[in-house]
Scaffold this motif. Structure first.
Motif, PDB file in Angstrom:
ATOM      1  N   PRO A  96       0.796  -1.237   0.000  1.00  0.00           N
ATOM      2  CA  PRO A  96       0.000   0.000   0.000  1.00  0.00           C
ATOM      3  C   PRO A  96       0.827   1.285   0.000  1.00  0.00           C
ATOM      4  CG  PRO A  96       0.134  -0.832   2.218  1.00  0.00           C
ATOM      5  CD  PRO A  96       0.900  -1.814   1.363  1.00  0.00           C
ATOM      6  N   ILE A  97       2.179   1.169   0.154  1.00  0.00           N
ATOM      7  CA  ILE A  97       3.003   2.372   0.183  1.00  0.00           C
ATOM      8  C   ILE A  97       2.876   3.145  -1.125  1.00  0.00           C
ATOM      9  CG2 ILE A  97       5.351   3.253   0.459  1.00  0.00           C
ATOM     10  CD1 ILE A  97       4.145   2.100   2.992  1.00  0.00           C
ATOM     11  N   ILE A 127       4.286   9.424 -12.233  1.00  0.00           N
ATOM     12  CA  ILE A 127       3.852   8.199 -11.565  1.00  0.00           C
ATOM     13  C   ILE A 127       3.110   7.321 -12.564  1.00  0.00           C
ATOM     14  CG2 ILE A 127       2.307   7.249  -9.804  1.00  0.00           C
ATOM     15  CD1 ILE A 127       3.011   9.634  -8.057  1.00  0.00           C
ATOM     16  N   ILE A 128       3.601   6.106 -12.722  1.00  0.00           N
ATOM     17  CA  ILE A 128       2.991   5.133 -13.650  1.00  0.00           C
ATOM     18  C   ILE A 128       2.403   3.996 -12.828  1.00  0.00           C
ATOM     19  CG2 ILE A 128       3.412   3.590 -15.595  1.00  0.00           C
ATOM     20  CD1 ILE A 128       5.928   5.307 -16.193  1.00  0.00           C
ATOM     21  N   GLU A 129       1.094   3.807 -12.942  1.00  0.00           N
ATOM     22  CA  GLU A 129       0.422   2.739 -12.199  1.00  0.00           C
ATOM     23  C   GLU A 129       0.552   1.400 -12.928  1.00  0.00           C
ATOM     24  OE1 GLU A 129      -3.590   4.005 -11.646  1.00  0.00           O
ATOM     25  OE2 GLU A 129      -3.056   5.662 -10.312  1.00  0.00           O
ATOM     26  N   THR A 130       0.638   0.314 -12.165  1.00  0.00           N
ATOM     27  CA  THR A 130       0.750  -1.039 -12.735  1.00  0.00           C
ATOM     28  C   THR A 130      -0.441  -1.880 -12.293  1.00  0.00           C
ATOM     29  OG1 THR A 130       2.053  -1.844 -10.852  1.00  0.00           O
ATOM     30  CG2 THR A 130       3.274  -0.865 -12.693  1.00  0.00           C
ATOM     31  N   GLU A 131      -0.574  -3.035 -12.885  1.00  0.00           N
ATOM     32  CA  GLU A 131      -1.752  -3.879 -12.631  1.00  0.00           C
ATOM     33  C   GLU A 131      -1.802  -4.420 -11.209  1.00  0.00           C
ATOM     34  OE1 GLU A 131      -1.903  -6.926 -15.550  1.00  0.00           O
ATOM     35  OE2 GLU A 131      -2.349  -5.559 -17.219  1.00  0.00           O
ATOM     36  N   ASP A 132      -0.644  -4.605 -10.589  1.00  0.00           N
ATOM     37  CA  ASP A 132      -0.625  -5.162  -9.225  1.00  0.00           C
ATOM     38  C   ASP A 132      -0.687  -4.068  -8.152  1.00  0.00           C
ATOM     39  OD1 ASP A 132       1.835  -4.035  -9.546  1.00  0.00           O
ATOM     40  OD2 ASP A 132       2.981  -5.766  -8.859  1.00  0.00           O
ATOM     41  N   LYS A 133      -1.133  -2.860  -8.528  1.00  0.00           N
ATOM     42  CA  LYS A 133      -1.284  -1.704  -7.637  1.00  0.00           C
ATOM     43  C   LYS A 133       0.054  -1.074  -7.235  1.00  0.00           C
ATOM     44  CE  LYS A 133      -5.713  -3.054  -5.547  1.00  0.00           C
ATOM     45  NZ  LYS A 133      -6.426  -3.254  -4.265  1.00  0.00           N
ATOM     46  N   SER A 134       1.130  -1.579  -7.785  1.00  0.00           N
ATOM     47  CA  SER A 134       2.417  -0.929  -7.575  1.00  0.00           C
ATOM     48  C   SER A 134       2.494   0.306  -8.473  1.00  0.00           C
ATOM     49  CB  SER A 134       3.568  -1.884  -7.920  1.00  0.00           C
ATOM     50  OG  SER A 134       3.572  -2.989  -7.041  1.00  0.00           O
ATOM     51  N   GLY A 160      11.263   0.623   3.459  1.00  0.00           N
ATOM     52  CA  GLY A 160      11.609  -0.779   3.704  1.00  0.00           C
ATOM     53  C   GLY A 160      11.569  -1.647   2.462  1.00  0.00           C
ATOM     54  N   THR A 161      10.954  -2.826   2.597  1.00  0.00           N
ATOM     55  CA  THR A 161      10.898  -3.787   1.491  1.00  0.00           C
ATOM     56  C   THR A 161       9.846  -3.435   0.448  1.00  0.00           C
ATOM     57  OG1 THR A 161       9.360  -5.168   2.768  1.00  0.00           O
ATOM     58  CG2 THR A 161      11.717  -5.672   2.976  1.00  0.00           C
ATOM     59  N   ASN A 162       9.152  -2.334   0.651  1.00  0.00           N
ATOM     60  CA  ASN A 162       8.109  -1.937  -0.306  1.00  0.00           C
ATOM     61  C   ASN A 162       8.652  -1.153  -1.499  1.00  0.00           C
ATOM     62  OD1 ASN A 162       5.458  -2.742   1.013  1.00  0.00           O
ATOM     63  ND2 ASN A 162       6.454  -1.633   2.681  1.00  0.00           N
ATOM     64  N   VAL A 163       9.964  -0.919  -1.522  1.00  0.00           N
ATOM     65  CA  VAL A 163      10.533  -0.118  -2.599  1.00  0.00           C
ATOM     66  C   VAL A 163      11.778  -0.785  -3.169  1.00  0.00           C
ATOM     67  CG1 VAL A 163      11.937   1.257  -1.012  1.00  0.00           C
ATOM     68  CG2 VAL A 163      11.322   2.212  -3.232  1.00  0.00           C
ATOM     69  N   GLU A 164      11.973  -0.613  -4.465  1.00  0.00           N
ATOM     70  CA  GLU A 164      13.181  -1.082  -5.145  1.00  0.00           C
ATOM     71  C   GLU A 164      13.718   0.060  -6.005  1.00  0.00           C
ATOM     72  OE1 GLU A 164      14.711  -4.327  -8.503  1.00  0.00           O
ATOM     73  OE2 GLU A 164      12.587  -4.248  -7.903  1.00  0.00           O
ATOM     74  N   VAL A 165      15.007   0.355  -5.861  1.00  0.00           N
ATOM     75  CA  VAL A 165      15.635   1.383  -6.689  1.00  0.00           C
ATOM     76  C   VAL A 165      15.979   0.760  -8.035  1.00  0.00           C
ATOM     77  CG1 VAL A 165      17.571   2.974  -6.934  1.00  0.00           C
ATOM     78  CG2 VAL A 165      16.591   2.553  -4.667  1.00  0.00           C
ATOM     79  N   LEU A 166      15.378   1.291  -9.088  1.00  0.00           N
ATOM     80  CA  LEU A 166      15.664   0.805 -10.439  1.00  0.00           C
ATOM     81  C   LEU A 166      16.797   1.611 -11.074  1.00  0.00           C
ATOM     82  CD1 LEU A 166      11.986   0.338 -11.696  1.00  0.00           C
ATOM     83  CD2 LEU A 166      13.493  -1.382 -10.665  1.00  0.00           C
TER      84      LEU A 166
END
Length: 318
Positions: A248-249, A264-271, A292-298
């Motif tokens: 939900p973050i 902000i680009i929305e995805t199908e899994d609500k990410s 925390g684990t809710n984010v990944e640096v691309l």
């Protein structure tokens, strides 16, 4: 009516008279950097608005504000006064340095508009954030004096405690005060560092207003100074940031505008995929780690590596 172009100087004049009690016309003209004729014109403009300045003749005379000035012919609505109540609660919670004065002003407005304090009972507003541990009352005179230096464009000599270099003497050109996360900061040009930086007011241990004027850098603007920063940390180099943030973050992040250029680009899994050009590496890293684990640096890879190193350091502690 007071013309828009005069407002800044008129406000300076009122603040100077309020802080110093009485001033000669020439003193006011020198501080505001206008002519005596303009000072007299400002006085006339203020009198047209119901704000009266007394002129005392003689060697010890000068201009001073009358104590019976009335600024309350504002025709405020209930909704507008409700906003004042919300601001009052926010300032009370954060121990704002002029909270008693502001509370007095709000009470006078209520009285003038025949509104009772029972309005507070219908309010449901609360602020929850960290507050400064030091008493803001202790800094009250300091902030008042610094604000006068800002208005009159006078240099400050300060003893400032920096977390990196300790207690040092500095000469600064104060540009403006602002509040961030419950703390007061001063943006000022530092003659030692040769650039505009932020000084935390509670870390200014001693100060002296110099009788030397300064000019704000011609290329300085508040918009560019704060541009693309999510906090007060500022780097010259911008980061092309790209994050994948999970639900939900993702929903919480998408609710805010962190910087004006964000995408902000929305995805199908609500990410979401969060893209932005940002400055202030220290605060960016702190923001990312807080998710925390809710984010990944691309992107960029360098930031991804730094976040990984920071996590490894945390793991060693625990």
């Amino acid at each position: 009516m007071i013309l828009v172009g005069k407002i800044s100087n008129v406000i300076k004049m009122l603040i100077l008279l309020q802080s110093r009690g009485k001033m000669k016309i020439q003193e006011l003209a020198d501080e505001i950097e206008v002519s005596q004729k303009q000072i007299r014109n400002y006085r006339q403009d203020l009198e047209q608005e119901g704000i009266y300045i007394e002129s005392e003749p003689g060697p010890y005379g000068g201009y001073k504000l009358l104590s019976n000035n009335n600024l309350l012919g504002l025709n405020l609505s209930i909704d507008e006064i409700s906003v004042l109540d919300i601001v009052l609660r926010h300032l009370e919670y954060n121990k704002y340095i002029y909270i008693q004065e502001f509370k007095y002003i709000v009470d006078k407005i209520r009285a003038t508009t025949n509104m009772k304090k029972s309005l507070d009972n219908s309010m449901d507003y609360f602020v929850k954030e960290a507050k400064e541990s030091l008493s803001m009352q202790e800094n009250k005179q300091k902030i008042k004096d610094i604000n006068v230096a800002v208005i009159t464009r006078k240099k400050l000599k300060i003893k400032y405690y920096s977390l990196t270099s300790g207690l040092k003497d500095r000469v600064i050109h104060p540009y403006g005060l602002y509040q961030y996360k419950g703390d007061m900061y001063l943006a000022a040009y530092c003659e030692n560092r040769k650039k505009v930086i932020d000084f935390k007011v509670c870390r200014i241990k001693e100060y002296e207003i110099c009788d030397v004027k300064f000019k704000i850098q011609s290329n300085f603007s508040w918009k560019s100074y704060m541009n693309n920063c999510i906090g007060i940390y500022k780097d010259n180099q911008e980061i092309e940031l790209k994050l994948r943030i999970k639900y939900p973050i993702s929903y919480i992040v998408a609710e805010k505008i962190w910087v004006d250029n964000q995408e902000i680009i929305e995805t199908e899994d609500k990410s979401i995929i969060f893209k932005a050009k940002m400055r202030g590496l220290t605060e960016i890293k702190s923001w990312i780690l807080s998710m925390g684990t809710n984010v990944e640096v691309l992107e960029p890879q360098s930031l991804r590596d730094e976040i990984k190193q920071e996590i490894e350091k945390i793991q060693k502690i625990y």
